[in-house]
Design a protein around this motif. Structure first.
Motif, mmCIF file in Angstrom:
data_model
loop_
_atom_site.group_PDB
_atom_site.id
_atom_site.type_symbol
_atom_site.label_atom_id
_atom_site.label_comp_id
_atom_site.label_asym_id
_atom_site.label_seq_id
_atom_site.Cartn_x
_atom_site.Cartn_y
_atom_site.Cartn_z
ATOM 1 N N SER A 541 0.824 -1.216 0.000
ATOM 2 C CA SER A 541 0.000 0.000 0.000
ATOM 3 C C SER A 541 0.853 1.258 0.000
ATOM 4 C CB SER A 541 -0.929 0.014 1.227
ATOM 5 O OG SER A 541 -0.160 -0.092 2.429
ATOM 6 N N ALA A 542 2.146 1.105 0.231
ATOM 7 C CA ALA A 542 3.078 2.236 0.232
ATOM 8 C C ALA A 542 4.350 1.835 -0.494
ATOM 9 C CB ALA A 542 3.380 2.687 1.660
ATOM 10 N N GLY A 543 4.993 2.802 -1.137
ATOM 11 C CA GLY A 543 6.212 2.524 -1.872
ATOM 12 C C GLY A 543 7.408 2.332 -0.956
ATOM 13 N N SER A 544 8.485 1.865 -1.528
ATOM 14 C CA SER A 544 9.714 1.603 -0.752
ATOM 15 C C SER A 544 10.826 2.560 -1.134
ATOM 16 C CB SER A 544 10.176 0.162 -0.976
ATOM 17 O OG SER A 544 10.447 -0.075 -2.343
ATOM 18 N N MET A 545 10.458 3.732 -1.668
ATOM 19 C CA MET A 545 11.483 4.660 -2.118
ATOM 20 C C MET A 545 12.381 5.106 -0.980
ATOM 21 S SD MET A 545 11.089 8.276 -4.140
ATOM 22 C CE MET A 545 12.547 9.200 -4.628
ATOM 23 N N SER A 546 11.812 5.248 0.186
ATOM 24 C CA SER A 546 12.620 5.660 1.329
ATOM 25 C C SER A 546 13.703 4.645 1.640
ATOM 26 C CB SER A 546 11.721 5.864 2.558
ATOM 27 O OG SER A 546 11.022 4.653 2.866
ATOM 28 N N THR A 547 13.495 3.398 1.225
ATOM 29 C CA THR A 547 14.487 2.361 1.488
ATOM 30 C C THR A 547 15.600 2.359 0.459
ATOM 31 O OG1 THR A 547 12.772 0.977 2.497
ATOM 32 C CG2 THR A 547 14.822 -0.127 1.817
ATOM 33 N N PHE A 548 15.227 2.422 -0.823
ATOM 34 C CA PHE A 548 16.269 2.237 -1.833
ATOM 35 C C PHE A 548 16.768 3.536 -2.471
ATOM 36 C CE2 PHE A 548 12.651 2.481 -4.715
ATOM 37 C CZ PHE A 548 13.173 3.016 -5.896
ATOM 38 N N GLU A 549 16.204 4.716 -2.086
ATOM 39 C CA GLU A 549 16.711 5.949 -2.682
ATOM 40 C C GLU A 549 18.112 6.276 -2.196
ATOM 41 O OE1 GLU A 549 14.507 9.408 -1.683
ATOM 42 O OE2 GLU A 549 14.416 8.957 0.473
ATOM 43 N N LEU A 550 18.483 5.717 -1.022
ATOM 44 C CA LEU A 550 19.824 5.938 -0.504
ATOM 45 C C LEU A 550 20.838 4.943 -1.067
ATOM 46 C CD1 LEU A 550 18.939 6.623 3.250
ATOM 47 C CD2 LEU A 550 19.295 8.282 1.408
ATOM 48 N N MET A 551 20.355 3.926 -1.767
ATOM 49 C CA MET A 551 21.250 2.918 -2.346
ATOM 50 C C MET A 551 21.795 3.408 -3.681
ATOM 51 S SD MET A 551 18.980 -0.506 -1.616
ATOM 52 C CE MET A 551 18.393 -0.907 0.035
ATOM 53 N N SER A 552 23.019 3.076 -3.941
ATOM 54 C CA SER A 552 23.635 3.439 -5.217
ATOM 55 C C SER A 552 22.937 2.734 -6.366
ATOM 56 C CB SER A 552 25.121 3.074 -5.194
ATOM 57 O OG SER A 552 25.674 3.099 -6.487
ATOM 58 N N SER A 553 22.705 3.465 -7.462
ATOM 59 C CA SER A 553 22.073 2.863 -8.647
ATOM 60 C C SER A 553 22.929 1.741 -9.205
ATOM 61 C CB SER A 553 21.843 3.929 -9.722
ATOM 62 O OG SER A 553 20.992 4.943 -9.257
ATOM 63 N N LYS A 554 24.237 1.941 -9.147
ATOM 64 C CA LYS A 554 25.137 0.919 -9.666
ATOM 65 C C LYS A 554 25.133 -0.323 -8.797
ATOM 66 C CE LYS A 554 29.620 0.666 -11.953
ATOM 67 N NZ LYS A 554 30.850 1.412 -12.282
ATOM 68 N N ASP A 555 25.046 -0.113 -7.454
ATOM 69 C CA ASP A 555 24.966 -1.274 -6.558
ATOM 70 C C ASP A 555 23.669 -2.048 -6.779
ATOM 71 O OD1 ASP A 555 27.404 -0.810 -5.432
ATOM 72 O OD2 ASP A 555 26.621 0.270 -3.690
ATOM 73 N N LEU A 556 22.576 -1.317 -6.969
ATOM 74 C CA LEU A 556 21.301 -1.979 -7.225
ATOM 75 C C LEU A 556 21.358 -2.788 -8.524
ATOM 76 C CD1 LEU A 556 18.831 0.879 -6.228
ATOM 77 C CD2 LEU A 556 18.889 -1.407 -5.196
ATOM 78 N N ALA A 557 21.906 -2.167 -9.577
ATOM 79 C CA ALA A 557 22.010 -2.872 -10.860
ATOM 80 C C ALA A 557 22.936 -4.080 -10.749
ATOM 81 C CB ALA A 557 22.520 -1.917 -11.933
ATOM 82 N N HIS A 558 24.008 -3.927 -9.976
ATOM 83 C CA HIS A 558 24.947 -5.046 -9.824
ATOM 84 C C HIS A 558 24.306 -6.214 -9.098
ATOM 85 C CE1 HIS A 558 28.640 -6.861 -7.733
ATOM 86 N NE2 HIS A 558 28.635 -7.283 -8.977
ATOM 87 N N GLN A 559 23.599 -5.929 -8.008
ATOM 88 C CA GLN A 559 22.944 -7.006 -7.258
ATOM 89 C C GLN A 559 21.798 -7.627 -8.061
ATOM 90 O OE1 GLN A 559 23.805 -8.471 -4.480
ATOM 91 N NE2 GLN A 559 25.601 -7.138 -4.210
ATOM 92 N N MET A 560 21.111 -6.817 -8.833
ATOM 93 C CA MET A 560 20.063 -7.366 -9.699
ATOM 94 C C MET A 560 20.679 -8.297 -10.747
ATOM 95 S SD MET A 560 17.691 -3.967 -10.274
ATOM 96 C CE MET A 560 16.631 -4.755 -11.462
#
Length: 791
Positions: A541-560
């Protein structure tokens, strides 16, 4: 020689003498009792006309039989200049033998002249393809194939058929044909000769009636407007393209020299033997049309490399396997995989499952037709090489199938028998030697059991443990046993939108094929309409932007990318085949492929969910920038699956309609997004994506939905069986698509491949536990609340 002349022999010093009445011979020659001299002089007189003589050809057969009966040691395999010549005589020995057995030959020059006539007429064959007989240690072969060919196809004896067959073994145009096909050809080949250079064998545009093989001489291939495009020599063939396509001749054939000999196969026999044979189910082996077209349109390409590219088009499984074993090269390394063999091993589950393939392999291993000639050692070596070919095939078969072989009793028992017991040991070694990476780690296989919740209409549930490949019937039985219910229950797939799908009792591996928020319900038929989705199926019912906005885009792409690679690396090649042809036909699971496809949908919906659950305009703009950055890094990491999932998520109607949000996006990001969208352009069969893929080096995570689409189109557009024969051309096209996945996994992806530094556990945990809304209606409603439609 007529029949009476062949039977009219006299004997002098053990030499059979043929009484010839040739007016061209002088009185002196006719009065001599040396019949061998008469034979050669007769050849000389008939040679003056340059027309091949039936009498000369028959004389060659008698001559060879005489040598075999009186001096068999003369005809044997010879080595000359590091080259082996089969069943030949030396020039010096032939001259000595003729002078020893004839009284009218007074000099070696005279003997050489007599043998020269036989060489010119084709009764002798020069080892170095010269036209001059030499009184030196050069190999000459006494030819008997021409007398055998002069007999009508239906009147040839067993010995004559064997002679023709042995000659066909050494013709390069037939080198890719199986033994069975060559023996069939021996019975239908027709000898044809032409005396004068410049003779036109057939003209461009004429109807194709025959296939030709050059036995002696050479011809020019002429095309209107281009002139001579190439020259064909002894051992080459021509005229097949018109028969294959039932089309007019693509070129004219003109004799390049005098006295040319050909082997001819008429159209009726060609279609019966070399094309589809329904009643005998022979393998269909045809020339590649594209390579022939290349030959007729390009003068710089050597014809030697274009005219022998045979390929299996259709046939019974037994004949296809027989052909592959006969053409399997033992002298090649394991890294040199035969494409046709690889096609068969990848696709055999469609037309000959393991339960049928194993007996065929055992039969091929234990029984082989013995050669008709050769020493005992050669026969043993022949049988041993046949067994080696079977073992070579089984090793590659086991390497491709890996753990799947242990899931079936037939294949596992086959590898455990005494003849193949040692194969399980070198199997891993063989996999290391292969040029391609075989997936040896399978996340989910048939024997794996899973715990799963099955809900009732009142939202209570029962947890059952069943194999992942269990059928709907088995799942219902497990639930019935757990509930102790005697009612006739049905299994229903209920998604978050409330749509219900009644599953068939024969459906298998249903747990991995559910929608992202879908659940399984069990109930009697009269309660189906009362089923409602669970509250948890609605999604967050709510987004998780507060969780992953602090994560590096490159780290997110790498883990994905790391997570996607784990899923992709577990997909077995056969799962693509099961998915395309229908897994219910194989009773196999496609769980690993289902999970990987599910991941694509999950990432796509994750993008839409986060944007639609973000109430603030500025935050939504930041989200768009974040997702475009993540997509760019996924492309950099060659993770095209997540790259396309993110771009398709941004293109979802619930996101792309947010005009106020897109207007605030900086132009730099709009440009990047536009370039990414161009890669998704479906025009010209997704040409932009395919060009991008061609430039990448493995490891690559491909856009799996497009691979599935390619295989589905190939399957639905081509019949699996034609005239009760396996359409092997269809198998080849699907196997080529499967090999794209193999190429992508040629190199392994490791966590050190990225320059992102140390990966954080929270990033890893986040990308592996994404919560999404999978109801498009709900997402559209949320989008309209964010930016109502302008009036």
């Amino acid at each position: 020689l007529s029949k009476d002349e062949q039977n009219h022999f006299c004997w002098q010093d053990g030499i059979p003498a043929m009484l010839l009445s040739l007016r061209q011979l002088s009185v002196t020659v006719m009065s001599t009792s040396c019949v061998m001299c008469r034979v050669v002089y007769a050849c000389l007189s008939l040679f003056v006309s340059q027309v091949p003589s039936e009498k000369i050809l028959r004389a060659g057969k008698v001559l060879r039989n005489n040598i075999l009966s009186r001096a068999p040691h003369m005809i044997r395999d010879r080595k000359y200049h590091l080259k082996t010549y089969r069943q030949c005589c030396m020039g010096t020995e032939l001259v000595d033998w003729l002078m020893q057995h004839t009284s009218c030959v007074h000099s070696r020059v005279q003997a050489v002249g007599m043998w020269q006539v036989l060489l010119e007429e084709g009764v002798l064959n020069h080892g170095e393809c010269d036209r001059t007989f030499s009184n030196v240690r050069i190999s000459f072969k006494v030819m008997t194939v021409l007398p055998a060919l002069l007999c009508r196809p239906g009147q040839r004896t067993v010995d004559e058929l064997e002679i023709i067959y042995e000659e066909l073994l050494h013709i390069k145009a037939l080198s890719h044909l199986s033994t069975t096909v060559k023996r069939e050809l021996a019975g239908v080949l027709i000898f044809e000769s032409h005396a004068k250079a410049g003779t036109v064998l057939f003209n461009q545009g004429e109807e194709g009636t025959s296939w030709y093989i050059i036995l002696k001489g050479s011809v020019n291939v002429v095309i209107y407007g281009k002139g001579v495009v190439c020259t064909l020599h002894e051992g080459d063939d021509f005229g097949k393209l018109a028969l294959v396509n039932d089309a007019p001749r693509a070129a004219s054939i003109v004799l390049r020299e005098d006295n040319c000999h050909f082997l001819r196969v008429d159209k009726e026999d060609f279609n019966r033997i070399l094309r589809v044979r329904t009643h005998l189910a022979y393998i269909s082996i045809l020339l590649s049309v594209l390579r022939l077209i290349a030959q007729t349109t390009c003068q710089c390409v050597s014809p030697v490399h274009l005219f022998f590219r045979y390929t299996v088009m259709s046939g019974t499984p037994e004949k296809i396997l027989e052909h592959l074993l006969e053409t399997l090269k033992l002298d090649s390394q394991f890294t040199e995989s035969d494409p046709a063999l690889d096609d068969f091993l990848l696709m055999h589950c469609v037309f000959v499952p393991n339960s049928q393939l194993c007996p065929l392999l055992m039969l091929s291993f234990t029984y082989h037709a013995q050669p008709s000639q050769g020493s005992e050692q050669e026969r043993v070596e022949y049988a041993l090489n046949n067994k080696r070919r079977v073992i070579r095939l089984v090793l590659q078969w086991a390497a491709i199938n890996t753990d799947h072989l242990q899931e079936e009793d037939s294949s596992f028992n086959f590898l455990q028998v005494s003849s193949f017991g040692s194969l399980l040991v070198p199997l891993r070694m063989f996999q290391c030697q292969c040029s391609f990476q075989i997936c040896v780690c399978v996340c989910v296989c048939v024997c794996v059991e899973v715990l799963f919740k099955v809900y009732c209409s009142d939202h209570t549930y029962s947890t059952i443990r069943v194999p992942v490949a269990a059928s709907v019937r088995e799942v219902i039985a497990a639930v019935t046993d757990k509930l102790g219910s005697g009612d006739d229950l049905l299994l229903i797939h209920l998604n978050s939108a409330g749509d219900k799908e009644l599953l068939k009792p024969s459906d298998v591996s249903i747990f991995s094929s559910l929608s992202i928020n879908g659940r399984l319900f069990v109930c009697p038929r009269d309660q189906i309409d009362s089923l409602t989705p669970l509250p948890e199926q609605e999604g967050p019912s709510a987004g998780s932007m507060s969780t992953f906005e602090l994560m590096s885009s490159k780290d997110l792409a790498h883990q994905m990318t790391l997570y996607d690679w784990e899923l992709f690396d577990c997909v077995h090649e056969h799962e693509l085949i099961y998915h395309t042809f229908g897994r219910q036909h194989f009773k196999k699971t496609t769980a690993n492929l289902d999970l990987f496809l599910r991941r694509f949908n999950e990432v796509q919906l994750w993008v839409v969910t986060e944007v639609c659950l973000c109430p603030t305009l500025s935050k939504r703009v930041q989200l768009l920038k974040k997702f475009i950055k993540i997509a760019a890094h996924c492309k950099e990491f060659r993770n095209l699956n997540s790259f396309f999932a993110i771009i398709m998520g941004l293109g979802n109607p619930a996101v792309c309609r947010l005009s106020q949000t897109w207007e605030k996006l900086p132009s730099k990001f709009k440009k990047s997004y536009g370039e990414f969208e161009n890669l998704m352009d479906p025009s010209r069969n997704h040409r932009a994506y395919r060009l991008t893929m061609a430039k990448l080096e493995p490891p690559i995570i491909p856009f799996m939905p497009l691979l599935i689409k390619d295989m589905t189109f190939t399957h639905e557009g081509n019949k699996t069986f034609t005239d009760r024969l396996v359409n092997f051309e269809k198998m080849r096209m699907i196997a080529n698509t499967v090999r794209i996945m193999r190429y992508c996994r040629k190199s392994c992806l490791s966590s050190s491949d990225s320059a992102t530094g140390k990966s954080h556990q929270d990033v890893r945990s986040y990308v592996r536990h994404i919560s999404v809304i999978d109801n498009q209606r709900t997402l559209s409603q949320l989008s309209h609340r964010l930016e109502p439609r302008r009036t």
